[in-house]
Design an enzyme around this catalytic site. Sequence first.
Site, PDB file in Angstrom:
ATOM      1  N   GLU A 337       0.799  -1.233   0.000  1.00  0.00           N
ATOM      2  CA  GLU A 337       0.000   0.000   0.000  1.00  0.00           C
ATOM      3  C   GLU A 337       0.834   1.287   0.000  1.00  0.00           C
ATOM      4  O   GLU A 337       0.639   2.158   0.837  1.00  0.00           O
ATOM      5  CB  GLU A 337      -0.924   0.010   1.225  1.00  0.00           C
ATOM      6  CG  GLU A 337      -1.891  -1.137   1.218  1.00  0.00           C
ATOM      7  CD  GLU A 337      -2.724  -1.212   2.478  1.00  0.00           C
ATOM      8  OE1 GLU A 337      -3.916  -1.461   2.363  1.00  0.00           O
ATOM      9  OE2 GLU A 337      -2.171  -1.040   3.573  1.00  0.00           O
TER      10      GLU A 337
HETATM   11  C1  NGO Z   1      -3.999  -4.653   4.577  1.00  0.00           C
HETATM   12  C2  NGO Z   1      -2.988  -3.595   4.958  1.00  0.00           C
HETATM   13  C3  NGO Z   1      -2.770  -3.501   6.452  1.00  0.00           C
HETATM   14  C4  NGO Z   1      -4.106  -3.477   7.185  1.00  0.00           C
HETATM   15  C5  NGO Z   1      -4.898  -4.709   6.809  1.00  0.00           C
HETATM   16  C6  NGO Z   1      -6.242  -4.725   7.477  1.00  0.00           C
HETATM   17  C7  NGO Z   1      -1.936  -5.383   4.099  1.00  0.00           C
HETATM   18  C8  NGO Z   1      -0.904  -6.278   3.594  1.00  0.00           C
HETATM   19  N1  NGO Z   1      -1.813  -4.088   4.294  1.00  0.00           N
HETATM   20  O1  NGO Z   1      -3.149  -5.807   4.446  1.00  0.00           O
HETATM   21  O2  NGO Z   1      -2.046  -2.350   6.735  1.00  0.00           O
HETATM   22  O3  NGO Z   1      -3.883  -3.493   8.563  1.00  0.00           O
HETATM   23  O4  NGO Z   1      -5.092  -4.791   5.431  1.00  0.00           O
HETATM   24  O5  NGO Z   1      -7.017  -5.807   7.133  1.00  0.00           O
END
Ligand code: NGO
Length: 523
Positions: A337
């Site tokens: 992200e």
């Molecule tokens: C995503 C995000 C995390 C969040 C999570 C919550 C990934 C790999 N990055 O998973 O920062 O905490 O969702 O479900």
Amino acid sequence: MRFNNWVQILAYFSILSMFMTVSCEEPTPKDLGNEALIPKPVSIQASGSSFAIKKNTSIYVKGDNEDLLKTANYLAEVLRPATGFPLEIANSDTWPASGNIYLSLESSDAELGTEGYQLDITEDLVVLKANAASGIFRGIQTLRQLLPASIEAKAKQSGPWEIASGTIKDYPRFGYRGAMLDVARHFFTVDEVKTFIDYIASYKLNTLHLHLSDDQGWRIEIKSWPKLAEVGGSSEVGGGEGGFFTQEEYKDIIAYAADRFITVIPEIDMPGHTNAILASYPELNCSGKKPEIYTGIEVGFSTLCTSNEKTYEFIDDVIRELAAITPGEYLHIGGDETHATELKDYIPFVNRVQDIVHKHGKLVMGWDEIAQATLKKNTIAQYWDSKENAEKALKQNAKILVSPAKNIYLDMSYDTTSKYGLHWAAYIEIDSSYQWDPEALVEGMTAENILGIESPLWSETVSDMNEAEWLIFPRLPGHAEIGWSPRDNRSWDEYRIRLGRQKARFDVLGINYYPSKQIPWAE
Ligand code: NGO
């Protein structure tokens, strides 16, 4: 029957009572095939009788392998509190006398690999054989589940401690079976992490991934950059006080996990999810400004300054210190992200960080986005969201760690009424958390290129282990079965009954599980 006098009546009843005493000593008939084991073993052959652990039962160990001796001590520690028996440990190169437990590393069965085991239970002996102590340890978890749930109690219980007889031969489907604990969004204490380790060990998992840094907190002491812990460690979601592990505490966690044949993989998330770093060292921010400490749950707004050499000095120091205290072969670099990092900056960043990790003698793991970069030899992409990224990783001949959010994320709510959890990926009830298969998700992603599976527990909505348990249980046992048991042996209709029969164990252990209506919880 007619009795002619009192003498005959007395004689009859005393013979009957003698007979009854003798028959009490007889082993109780039990059906090994009907035990509620999770994960389900590869093969079970029942022989209809049972072995009883009694006050003079000892644990015999063949040879002087130190790790094997450790597993014997572990078994004794599991059994002593509830039985109240001494369960002494002794060495023996020959089979012990009747009534004992025997642990041996002489299996000569290559199929068992390093984590498989064979358990032969007769009325006389329990013999647990494996090729390595890790296999004995996994077999001990089976033995635990074959005993009454009260074996898990911390104080003496009445027993009897009978184990159904027969033979179990068992080994895992995937070599990597992990769980991730996010100690960054909410901090979890060393003791809470150890509890989590015990939970995953009891279902035969072998890897603990610790998510040690995120926007809301930094959780590991780094001596060359002390403000990471001092400043970055002082916050968490919701404004609580946060916390961090000293390096000594981290080593203690690693040793506790290693005693359970569990490897720890630490994650430092970068270049995004880095607000806590930037608040500790604003010079790593491209603007040079110190951001506010962040306690919300948004994602994707922070980035290290990828064009600044100082950033790579920082990463080098952190990776060097972390590599020095981490015995496992992988370090996880996050990489997810990165909406605040342009792709043209992200790709060279990931390439360079892989080199830094290699320089310090470790291999790289990262979330699936890293497949947009050039994956170096042995780098693992953790598939959580994007099939396209998983395919990119496969094209580069990388192995995949399977953690699809909509199937395996432990932080997803069960349904709209769930008191904890998020639901951006899905609501995941027990049936959907169990009924999927790692090899049926992405075209070309098969056993050959799957490293294994992992259940991430993100902690935005849970602030301690008691709350976390509600999300972990009862989904984690099902994930463990997906990772361990042969695919064709699994059926939801049969599994839900076995899971329901674990209730007594959850209760004795005081686990705060979600009592899903889909499961016939056995009283
Ligand atoms: C995503 C995000 C995390 C969040 C999570 C919550 C990934 C790999 N990055 O998973 O920062 O905490 O969702 O479900």
